[in-house]
Design an enzyme around this catalytic site. Structure first.
Site: not given
Ligand code: MRU
Length: 346
Positions: A51-53, A88, A190, A231, A241-242
């Site tokens: 996970r994470g963009a 996703r 997270q 994201d 973002n999250k």
């Molecule tokens: O659902 P996730 O855990 O993939 O969400 C991640 C985020 O929202 C992060 O803040 C985003 O991807 C930036 S990470 C470098």
């Protein structure tokens, strides 16, 4: 041609195979999973094992490179890229990587060898971009600051040091005294599971808070700055973002606290005019009815109607600046129409 050996906190390659650290089991277990197929990778991305963009973009690229030699034609490689593209919907880094490797390439350039070269480039570029973000953020961060962050944006979310957490780490390692307040980040924690785990490893001083505690800390003057990831950033500077980022932005604006996203250029979507056009992932309501970490599951509200958007959109008006791999873009720059777009270093 097989994948060269590459190493990062969240994924690695060895003897031509691709492995990912299963983040759904952290911090209890550090379990590495070998990626068996394109469809397996889609599952690992959907369930947030990876996970994470930036990390899902790099992981999908390496996965395509791993399996491209067994695909019979350029058309089938393009189809595989399209399957990964749709794993996703919100983080545009995934689409960016699939476009760059196959989807927008002329047919004759889509070969297993070209895909591998580009995937390895994407890996090394991500490491470099994280350093660039750290370098740009360095002058903004004052010695002694308390910085609030949300979700996880470190080495588990990229293949380098990270975006927002990477910038904090960059400044911390260069001698700035920093203390981080970590939002636990419901529903999937997270912050509480992953950012805490990374800060403990890096020995960055931190305090874990529930998401609903940020307001009181801000009112007490205990937070000097907010730094978090993105994201997808629209052309006008709105960004996804999250879930919970928007509330933090409103709080920060109300209390006059600088609020920054930190992201590589691959997070900008030049096709999106504003945040309204960013697709937001809806996840299983079961994630809100309880918690599940590895094999441990507690459901406290079985069958309760629940709402579970994975991301929200923060309007550019609430952003002090976007700290990007190619420079800092302030709210004023963006409202005046400055273009965020950047084509990258390669
Ligand atoms: O659902 P996730 O855990 O993939 O969400 C991640 C985020 O929202 C992060 O803040 C985003 O991807 C930036 S990470 C470098």
């Amino acid at each position: 041609m097989k994948l060269p050996d590459l190493n990062s906190l969240c994924l690695r390659t060895s003897d031509g195979e691709l492995f990912i650290l299963d983040q759904t089991r952290l911090p209890q277990d550090e379990n590495w999973v070998m990626v068996e197929s394109i469809e397996h990778m889609v599952t690992l991305i959907k369930n947030l094992s990876l996970r994470g963009a930036p990390a899902i973009g790099v992981g999908a690229a390496l996965c395509l490179a791993r399996f491209a030699p067994s695909l019979p034609s350029a058309v089938s490689m393009k189809n595989a890229a399209s399957v990964l593209f749709h794993a996703r919907p919100t983080a545009v880094n995934l689409m960016w990587a699939m476009n760059r490797l196959a989807l927008i390439c002329p047919q004759k350039e889509i070969t297993a060898e070209n895909i591998l070269i580009k995937a390895v480039d994407i890996f090394h570029e991500d490491v470099k971009l994280c350093q660039e973000m750290g370098r740009h953020a360095f002058d903004l961060i004052n010695d002694g600051e308390n910085i609030l962050t949300h979700c996880n944006t470190g080495g588990l979310a990229t293949v380098g040091i990270g975006t927002a957490l990477g910038a904090i780490r960059y400044a911390f390692l260069r001698g700035k005294k920093i203390h981080v307040y970590i939002d636990e980040t419901r529903p999937l924690l997270q912050g509480g599971r992953l950012t805490v785990w990374e800060c403990q490893k890096l020995k960055i001083p931190f305090t874990l808070i529930c998401d609903n505690m940020a307001a009181v800390l801000m009112r007490q003057g205990k937070i000097n700055r907010v730094m978090l990831g993105a994201d997808r950033i629209a052309r006008n500077g709105d960004f996804a973002n999250k879930i919970g980022t928007y509330s933090v932005s409103v709080l920060a604006r109300h209390h006059g606290i600088p609020f920054h996203s930190v992201a590589p250029y691959s997070t900008i979507d030049p096709q999106c005019q504003s945040g309204e056009q960013i697709p937001i992932e809806d996840r299983d309501p079961e994630e809100v009815r309880g918690v599940k970490i590895g094999d441990h599951k507690i459901i406290w509200a079985p069958n309760a109607p629940a709402f579970n958007p994975s991301f929200d959109v923060t309007p550019v008006e609430n952003v002090t600046s976007h700290i990007l791999s190619h420079g800092i873009f302030t709210r004023e720059d963006l409202i005046a129409g400055l273009h965020l777009y950047h084509t990258g270093s390669s």
